[in-house]
Design an enzyme around this catalytic site. Structure first.
Site, PDB file in Angstrom:
ATOM      1  N   HIS A 244       0.310  -4.062 -16.647  1.00 15.62           N
ATOM      2  CA  HIS A 244       1.275  -3.098 -15.618  1.00 15.62           C
ATOM      3  C   HIS A 244       1.396  -3.679 -14.310  1.00 15.62           C
ATOM      4  O   HIS A 244       2.313  -3.957 -13.738  1.00 15.62           O
ATOM      5  CB  HIS A 244       0.461  -1.529 -15.837  1.00 15.62           C
ATOM      6  CG  HIS A 244       1.419  -0.645 -15.012  1.00 15.62           C
ATOM      7  ND1 HIS A 244       1.615   0.650 -15.450  1.00 15.62           N
ATOM      8  CD2 HIS A 244       1.934  -0.849 -13.982  1.00 15.62           C
ATOM      9  CE1 HIS A 244       2.632   1.247 -14.575  1.00 15.62           C
ATOM     10  NE2 HIS A 244       2.562   0.356 -13.638  1.00 15.62           N
TER      11      HIS A 244
ATOM     12  N   HIS B 117       3.885  -4.618  -9.399  1.00 13.08           N
ATOM     13  CA  HIS B 117       3.933  -5.254 -10.643  1.00 13.08           C
ATOM     14  C   HIS B 117       4.021  -6.701 -10.186  1.00 13.08           C
ATOM     15  O   HIS B 117       5.233  -7.332 -10.695  1.00 13.08           O
ATOM     16  CB  HIS B 117       5.303  -4.817 -11.447  1.00 13.08           C
ATOM     17  CG  HIS B 117       5.305  -3.257 -11.576  1.00 13.08           C
ATOM     18  ND1 HIS B 117       6.328  -2.519 -11.840  1.00 13.08           N
ATOM     19  CD2 HIS B 117       4.347  -2.400 -11.475  1.00 13.08           C
ATOM     20  CE1 HIS B 117       6.035  -1.348 -12.315  1.00 13.08           C
ATOM     21  NE2 HIS B 117       4.668  -1.041 -11.826  1.00 13.08           N
TER      22      HIS B 117
ATOM     23  N   HIS C 257       0.906   0.222  -4.894  1.00 15.70           N
ATOM     24  CA  HIS C 257       1.080  -0.231  -6.431  1.00 15.70           C
ATOM     25  C   HIS C 257       1.760  -1.117  -6.351  1.00 15.70           C
ATOM     26  O   HIS C 257       3.256  -0.758  -5.948  1.00 15.70           O
ATOM     27  CB  HIS C 257       1.066   1.056  -6.989  1.00 15.70           C
ATOM     28  CG  HIS C 257       1.330   0.662  -8.500  1.00 15.70           C
ATOM     29  ND1 HIS C 257       0.638   0.096  -9.306  1.00 15.70           N
ATOM     30  CD2 HIS C 257       2.344   1.382  -9.201  1.00 15.70           C
ATOM     31  CE1 HIS C 257       1.189  -0.029 -10.546  1.00 15.70           C
ATOM     32  NE2 HIS C 257       2.117   0.622 -10.474  1.00 15.70           N
TER      33      HIS C 257
ATOM     34  N   GLU D 118       3.305   8.402  -9.089  1.00 17.08           N
ATOM     35  CA  GLU D 118       1.812   7.748  -9.140  1.00 17.08           C
ATOM     36  C   GLU D 118       0.961   8.599  -8.102  1.00 17.08           C
ATOM     37  O   GLU D 118      -0.176   7.954  -7.681  1.00 17.08           O
ATOM     38  CB  GLU D 118       1.702   6.562  -8.842  1.00 17.08           C
ATOM     39  CG  GLU D 118       2.465   5.496 -10.233  1.00 17.08           C
ATOM     40  CD  GLU D 118       1.978   5.762 -11.441  1.00 17.08           C
ATOM     41  OE1 GLU D 118       0.611   6.420 -11.671  1.00 17.08           O
ATOM     42  OE2 GLU D 118       2.346   4.862 -12.442  1.00 17.08           O
TER      43      GLU D 118
ATOM     44  N   GLU E 235      -8.998 -20.152  -1.537  1.00 16.83           N
ATOM     45  CA  GLU E 235      -8.831 -18.909  -0.601  1.00 16.83           C
ATOM     46  C   GLU E 235      -9.578 -17.919  -1.291  1.00 16.83           C
ATOM     47  O   GLU E 235      -9.780 -16.675  -0.545  1.00 16.83           O
ATOM     48  CB  GLU E 235      -7.515 -18.693  -0.327  1.00 16.83           C
ATOM     49  CG  GLU E 235      -6.983 -19.564   0.629  1.00 16.83           C
ATOM     50  CD  GLU E 235      -7.425 -19.081   2.198  1.00 16.83           C
ATOM     51  OE1 GLU E 235      -8.256 -19.675   2.779  1.00 16.83           O
ATOM     52  OE2 GLU E 235      -6.878 -18.012   2.459  1.00 16.83           O
TER      53      GLU E 235
HETATM   54  O1  2HA Z   1       6.871   4.266  -9.729  1.00 18.18           O
HETATM   55  O2  2HA Z   1       5.463   1.691 -10.790  1.00 18.18           O
HETATM   56  O3  2HA Z   1       3.762   3.027 -12.426  1.00 18.18           O
HETATM   57  C1  2HA Z   1       7.209   3.240 -10.610  1.00 18.18           C
HETATM   58  C2  2HA Z   1       5.695   2.658 -11.054  1.00 18.18           C
HETATM   59  C3  2HA Z   1       5.001   3.419 -12.114  1.00 18.18           C
HETATM   60 ZN    ZN Z   2       3.764   0.722 -11.857  1.00 15.05          ZN
END
Ligand code: 2HA
Ligand code: ZN
Length: 270
Positions: free
Chosen positions: A210, A141, A139, A116, A169
């Site tokens: 995602h 999840h 980034h 990424e 909040e």
């Molecule tokens: O690198 O989260 O979006 C693993 C991820 C890809």
């Molecule tokens: Zn990801």
């Protein structure tokens, strides 16, 4: 030279990766972190003239040529970063041409930066234009934020309003709201460009089905921002399917914003 494993910036990124793993946000190789470093912070630990190898960035990063970054490696697991930083992390400088990463430390097993990287570096470029102090892109999840994508429309103002209404909040921590992209193939330059476009306006960008991109001036602030969105999403999902009797009204949201001196994104509150 001092031992780089003792460097505060290295300890902090390791701790953050472990924290994120323990939140359950970064299964397997999910998620990636990039932090812009100053040459003066690196100088006690590395000779920045010693380039181990160069890795193509695969896009034009000339806007940030000469900048230094520490970035998680592709395919690497957040749960392992703290135990073996030199394999799971890399420190590099963007070459003068903007097309190469000049590796100074890490990716010891011959690895490379996260898949990424385009989204990270394009987001750094976008956020630095808004705030020169911006240093961190994360980034991840987060479970409940992704869950919300299953039951809420892909509409950033509507999504922001749902979050603000359910946790006091929320409007204080992200009065600028959350940006949102429709589902897209990840790892591509196209999603990087779309994320960076959103980053001109938002510190949080949700990738539908995602995860999240978050930006900030340091790891604590960026982690805390994502944590607040995700905590709010958790409250949303815990109450989904139940009759919601008490939501924060737009009038109350305006009162909170006034009291805390923040300006809510225009067009959301009636
Ligand atoms: O690198 O989260 O979006 C693993 C991820 C890809
Ligand atoms: Zn990801």
């Amino acid at each position: 030279m001092k031992d780089i494993l003792e460097a505060p910036f290295l300890k902090e990124i390791c701790k953050t990766a472990s924290n994120m793993y323990r939140q359950g946000w970064d299964e397997r190789n999910g998620g990636n972190i990039s932090v812009r470093l100053d040459k003066k912070d690196l100088a006690p630990y590395l000779n920045v003239r010693d380039v181990i190898r160069t890795i193509p960035t695969k896009f034009d990063a000339k806007a940030i040529a000469g900048q230094y970054y520490i970035v998680t490696g592709t395919g690497k697991y957040f749960k392992n970063v703290e135990d073996d930083p030199e394999t799971n992390l890399g420190i590099f400088r963007i070459s003068d041409s903007g097309t190469e990463a000049e590796l100074l430390w890490g990716y010891k097993d011959g690895g490379r930066f996260t898949s990424e990287l385009p989204a990270h570096l394009m987001s750094h470029i976008a956020r630095q234009a808004v705030d020169p102090e911006s240093r961190v892109i994360i980034h991840t999840h987060p479970t409940n934020t992704i869950s919300m994508n299953t039951v809420c429309p892909v509409d950033e103002d509507d999504f922001t309003h749902r979050l603000w209404q359910i946790n006091t909040e929320a409007i204080v921590v992200f009065p600028d709201g959350v940006g949102m992209l429709p589902w897209m193939v990840c790892g591509t330059t196209a999603i990087g460009e779309a994320t960076a476009e959103k980053m001109k306006k938002y510190r949080i960008v949700i990738w539908t089905n995602h995860g999240i991109y978050g930006a900030g001036k340091d790891l604590d602030e960026t982690f805390g921002l994502i944590e607040t969105v995700e905590k709010t999403a958790q409250i949303y999902m815990l109450t989904e399917g139940h009759k919601r009797l008490n939501l924060i009204t737009d009038k109350q949201l305006k009162d909170i914003a006034d009291y805390f001196g923040v300006t809510p994104k225009a067009g959301i509150l009636k």
